[in-house]
Design an enzyme around this catalytic site. Structure first.
Site, PDB file in Angstrom:
ATOM      1  N   ALA A   9      38.056  41.591  30.766  1.00 61.56           N
ATOM      2  CA  ALA A   9      36.789  42.322  30.679  1.00 61.56           C
ATOM      3  C   ALA A   9      35.615  41.468  30.236  1.00 61.56           C
ATOM      4  CB  ALA A   9      36.944  43.516  29.736  1.00 61.56           C
ATOM      5  N   ARG A  12      33.934  36.035  33.432  1.00 57.41           N
ATOM      6  CA  ARG A  12      32.767  36.004  34.316  1.00 57.41           C
ATOM      7  C   ARG A  12      32.793  37.160  35.316  1.00 57.41           C
ATOM      8  NH1 ARG A  12      34.609  30.768  33.809  1.00 57.41           N
ATOM      9  NH2 ARG A  12      33.181  29.264  32.871  1.00 57.41           N
ATOM     10  N   ASP A  34      41.230  42.737  27.403  1.00 56.63           N
ATOM     11  CA  ASP A  34      41.204  41.275  27.400  1.00 56.63           C
ATOM     12  C   ASP A  34      42.462  40.758  26.713  1.00 56.63           C
ATOM     13  OD1 ASP A  34      40.098  38.459  27.385  1.00 56.63           O
ATOM     14  OD2 ASP A  34      38.341  39.547  28.102  1.00 56.63           O
ATOM     15  N   SER A 128      43.141  39.935  47.311  1.00 57.81           N
ATOM     16  CA  SER A 128      42.297  39.012  48.067  1.00 57.81           C
ATOM     17  C   SER A 128      41.942  37.800  47.229  1.00 57.81           C
ATOM     18  CB  SER A 128      41.012  39.707  48.529  1.00 57.81           C
ATOM     19  OG  SER A 128      40.174  38.804  49.217  1.00 57.81           O
ATOM     20  N   GLN A 129      41.861  36.659  47.888  1.00 57.86           N
ATOM     21  CA  GLN A 129      41.416  35.443  47.214  1.00 57.86           C
ATOM     22  C   GLN A 129      39.913  35.408  47.054  1.00 57.86           C
ATOM     23  OE1 GLN A 129      43.399  35.628  49.890  1.00 57.86           O
ATOM     24  NE2 GLN A 129      45.244  34.405  49.588  1.00 57.86           N
ATOM     25  N   ASN A 130      39.205  36.233  47.820  1.00 58.86           N
ATOM     26  CA  ASN A 130      37.745  36.209  47.766  1.00 58.86           C
ATOM     27  C   ASN A 130      37.206  37.525  48.330  1.00 58.86           C
ATOM     28  OD1 ASN A 130      34.924  35.621  48.238  1.00 58.86           O
ATOM     29  ND2 ASN A 130      35.442  33.454  48.095  1.00 58.86           N
ATOM     30  N   TYR A 131      36.485  38.274  47.505  1.00 57.70           N
ATOM     31  CA  TYR A 131      35.990  39.591  47.913  1.00 57.70           C
ATOM     32  C   TYR A 131      34.579  39.554  48.498  1.00 57.70           C
ATOM     33  CZ  TYR A 131      39.984  42.120  46.061  1.00 57.70           C
ATOM     34  OH  TYR A 131      41.249  42.621  45.857  1.00 57.70           O
ATOM     35  N   HIS A 160      34.231  23.822  43.347  1.00 62.27           N
ATOM     36  CA  HIS A 160      34.011  24.868  42.348  1.00 62.27           C
ATOM     37  C   HIS A 160      33.569  24.259  41.026  1.00 62.27           C
ATOM     38  CE1 HIS A 160      36.320  27.244  45.227  1.00 62.27           C
ATOM     39  NE2 HIS A 160      35.840  28.320  44.628  1.00 62.27           N
ATOM     40  N   HIS A 161      33.169  25.137  40.125  1.00 60.41           N
ATOM     41  CA  HIS A 161      32.731  24.741  38.784  1.00 60.41           C
ATOM     42  C   HIS A 161      33.849  24.029  38.017  1.00 60.41           C
ATOM     43  CE1 HIS A 161      35.069  28.166  37.193  1.00 60.41           C
ATOM     44  NE2 HIS A 161      34.640  28.790  38.283  1.00 60.41           N
ATOM     45  N   LYS A 164      37.210  25.871  36.618  1.00 63.94           N
ATOM     46  CA  LYS A 164      38.254  26.502  37.447  1.00 63.94           C
ATOM     47  C   LYS A 164      39.597  25.840  37.185  1.00 63.94           C
ATOM     48  CE  LYS A 164      39.317  28.003  42.157  1.00 63.94           C
ATOM     49  NZ  LYS A 164      39.641  29.375  41.709  1.00 63.94           N
TER      50      LYS A 164
END
Length: 270
Positions: A9, A12, A34, A128-131, A160-161, A164
């Site tokens: 929760a 990010r 969390d 899903s890996q990416n919404y 990616h940042h 990750k």
């Protein structure tokens, strides 16, 4: 009103999803969860995420079953890490709670364990890996390119940042899977290159993972042949695109009785 529980929760994605749920008609945050022993346990999640008090206290995952029962959650959203997500999904499925899963980094065994729990308990889930809507159009376009440019050399680049934790990204792995499923030839996935590798083979689909800064998610698939190169790219500039897609998935899965779905189902791209 669909009652939604959110794990991770204060992460990010989790905090962004909570904020957007409070702005979306027909959805209601009933639980925010969390890690165990979180120092902010018991504080109002609205105040912790800058919304102001919403009457939902931060709970921890060691009491997940009790929280889901007490809150009456109908959908649980999980953007956390692979191992805890599997346990969360099993608990939610046992209680008849539908799922929206955006966590990545699962081993094949973890993925199978999670999907078995979903199927055995006859609940519905989107995984899903990416919404992001755009990245799913990217995936759909890859189907066509792989069919039409199957004799080209294919490489995948993702960035990616620096925070990750898994590599390559779930999105890159999904892109590679889509390409493999639409090629009319043998192929194998490799990860980066080092040393004296010899000539590139036609079968290779190589994924390169870069990390740095605050990049939300960049993915490029490169098709090359003698004399030309075609690149298909998708760049996420804000997590809100991922959050908005997750909200659509919540709305999609809320009234489903059972089954495992993906974002192609959510967006009617199949």
């Amino acid at each position: 009103m669909v009652k939604v529980a959110v794990t991770g929760a204060l992460g990010r994605m989790g905090s962004g999803i909570i904020k957007t749920i409070t702005e979306t008609d027909g959805l209601d945050v009933v639980a925010a969860i969390d890690i165990p022993n979180h120092p902010k346990k018991g504080q109002d999640i609205g105040e912790l995420t800058g919304l102001g008090k919403i009457g939902v206290s931060l709970s921890t995952s060691d009491e997940l079953e009790a929280i889901l029962k007490e809150s009456g959650a109908e959908v649980l959203v999980d953007f956390t890490a692979a191992a805890p997500c599997v346990n969360t999904a099993k608990t939610a499925a046992k209680l008849g709670v539908n799922l929206v899963i955006g966590t990545t980094g699962f081993t094949p065994e973890q993925r199978a364990e999670m999907e078995n729990a979903i199927s055995e308990n006859k609940v519905a889930a989107t995984i899903s890996q990416n919404y992001a809507v755009g990245v799913n159009i990217f995936f759909k376009t890859l189907e066509l390119l792989a069919q039409k440019l199957g004799d080209y050399d294919i490489e995948i680049l993702e960035m990616h940042h620096k925070f990750k934790k898994d590599a390559p990204s779930g999105t890159a792995l999904r892109a590679a899977e889509i390409i493999q499923n639409n090629l009319n030839r043998d192929s194998n996935i490799i990860y980066g290159r080092e040393g004296i590798t010899g000539e590139r083979t036609k079968e290779e689909i190589c994924i390169h993972a870069l990390r740095g800064g605050d990049i939300v998610g960049d993915h490029t698939v490169i098709f090359t042949t003698d004399g030309e190169r075609l690149e298909l790219s998708h760049r996420v500039t804000s997590r809100q695109s991922l959050v908005s897609g997750a909200i659509r998935a919540i709305q999609f899965v809320a009234d489903k009785k059972e089954g495992i779905y993906n974002t192609f189902d959510v967006l009617d791209l199949n």
